[in-house]
Design an enzyme around this catalytic site. Structure first.
Site, PDB file in Angstrom:
ATOM      1  N   GLU A  15       1.313   5.592   0.806  1.00  0.00           N
ATOM      2  CA  GLU A  15       0.871   6.840   1.414  1.00  0.00           C
ATOM      3  C   GLU A  15       1.209   7.984   0.471  1.00  0.00           C
ATOM      4  OE1 GLU A  15       1.705   8.267   5.683  1.00  0.00           O
ATOM      5  OE2 GLU A  15       2.991   9.565   4.435  1.00  0.00           O
TER       6      GLU A  15
ATOM      7  N   PHE B 178      13.657  14.663   9.545  1.00  0.00           N
ATOM      8  CA  PHE B 178      12.341  14.179   9.951  1.00  0.00           C
ATOM      9  C   PHE B 178      12.470  13.035  10.954  1.00  0.00           C
ATOM     10  CE2 PHE B 178       8.510  11.500   9.041  1.00  0.00           C
ATOM     11  CZ  PHE B 178       7.595  12.348   9.658  1.00  0.00           C
TER      12      PHE B 178
ATOM     13  N   HIS C 149       3.509  -0.851   4.067  1.00  0.00           N
ATOM     14  CA  HIS C 149       2.937   0.439   3.672  1.00  0.00           C
ATOM     15  C   HIS C 149       4.103   1.349   3.330  1.00  0.00           C
ATOM     16  CE1 HIS C 149      -0.331   3.315   3.439  1.00  0.00           C
ATOM     17  NE2 HIS C 149       0.286   4.159   4.242  1.00  0.00           N
TER      18      HIS C 149
ATOM     19  N   SER D 283       0.843  -1.191   0.000  1.00  0.00           N
ATOM     20  CA  SER D 283       0.000   0.000   0.000  1.00  0.00           C
ATOM     21  C   SER D 283       0.881   1.245   0.000  1.00  0.00           C
ATOM     22  CB  SER D 283      -0.939  -0.006   1.212  1.00  0.00           C
ATOM     23  OG  SER D 283      -0.218  -0.154   2.425  1.00  0.00           O
TER      24      SER D 283
ATOM     25  N   ASP E  74       0.134  16.658  15.375  1.00  0.00           N
ATOM     26  CA  ASP E  74       1.089  17.547  16.030  1.00  0.00           C
ATOM     27  C   ASP E  74       0.494  18.928  16.244  1.00  0.00           C
ATOM     28  OD1 ASP E  74       3.098  15.550  15.929  1.00  0.00           O
ATOM     29  OD2 ASP E  74       3.544  16.109  13.841  1.00  0.00           O
TER      30      ASP E  74
END
Length: 301
Positions: A17, A220, A270, A15, A109
């Site tokens: 994102e 990140f 994913h 899958s 966040d």
């Protein structure tokens, strides 16, 4: 279709994102070329939701576009921290109206520009409250995905506490989980062992981030508490200003990580695509080949 049913019915799941581009022209270009991603046949896709709902309208429009034009189950992310109960109810109702059957329930966040934001004053202080809210107000209308942190949530980095919290989200109505990115599979395997000891049987899908821009992903990773192994750092050190070589290396590392997951019995992944066409195409073609080889080997034994 509920994604939980897809996970039950298929041995391998791949899958994607995506994030909805904020720029109108880039957004239009993305949806106009979505056939490219559809032709890679993902089992489902998820669409992110910016901090504080900063991409709320773009998320909805992209979800609606995919739902209306493709036979791909699409799951919007929903971050609730800065929203009221009425706002969350209305957002969920809008998704229900267009036939969306899955939601990724997140706390989210604090927006960077939220001056004086006081988390103690909000209703949705965590994702567990959001999961409970969805089940109370919408019953089984939505399949609910939740997040998991194999290295521990960055605020407390406590695996037993993270697993107990994840179990609470499942017991309150969460169906399955997708993990935060990780680059050392040992964290995931150890995390899954703790989950088994806690009698968690829900599917937990590893989230894989191909490192194509090391500086960006490293920044990140620091923010979300994900460590990058030294051998990966060293591998990228000579390609920091070489985009083509960095992309190739990032794909190779991500594929090796997924192959190891497959070999250890975790056959659903994913992929955090960052909307990178060349990256996702290379990875999916390689993974499909690997999956075919594994299936043919299985039948021959």
């Amino acid at each position: 279709m509920k994604i939980k049913d897809i996970l039950l019915s298929r041995d391998h799941v791949i899958s994607f994102e995506f994030f909805p581009p904020k720029d109108e022209k880039v957004f239009d270009n993305f949806i106009n070329s979505f056939d490219f991603y559809s032709n890679l046949h993902p089992d489902f896709v998820s669409i992110t939701y910016g901090a504080g709902g900063s991409t709320k309208s773009q998320t909805y429009e992209l979800v609606k576009f995919v739902k209306e034009n493709y036979k791909i189950p699409v799951m919007p992310h929903l971050t609730s921290l800065t929203h009221s109960k009425e706002e969350i109810y209305n957002i969920l109702s809008s998704y229900k109206k267009i036939g969306i059957a899955n939601i990724l329930a997140l706390r989210g966040d604090v927006p960077k520009d939220a001056i004086g934001f006081d988390i103690s004053c909000v209703y949705f202080k965590n994702a567990l409250i959001l999961v409970e809210f969805i089940r109370k107000n919408f019953g089984d209308e939505f399949g609910i995905c939740v997040s998991a942190y194999p290295e521990g949530y960055p605020d407390y980095k406590n695996i037993p506490l993270e697993v107990d919290y994840l179990k609470s989200k499942f017991e309150s109505g969460g169906d399955f989980a997708i993990t935060q990115m990780f680059f050392d599979n040992k964290f995931f395997y150890d995390f899954m062992e703790v989950c088994r000891k806690k009698s968690i049987k829900n599917e937990i899908i590893p989230g894989i981030m191909p490192i194509t821009n090391f500086r960006q992903i490293s920044s990140f990773a620091t923010k979300v508490g994900t460590s990058i192994p030294k051998h990966i750092v060293d591998s990228f050190s000579k390609y920091l200003d070489d985009a083509e070589s960095s992309e190739k290396l990032g794909i190779e590392i991500a594929l090796e990580q997924i192959y190891d997951l497959f070999d250890n019995g975790f056959k659903k992944v994913h992929i955090y695509t960052l909307n990178r066409r060349s990256v996702i195409q290379s990875m999916v073609l390689a993974l499909k080949t690997r999956m075919s080889l594994l299936e043919s080997k299985s039948y021959s034994n």
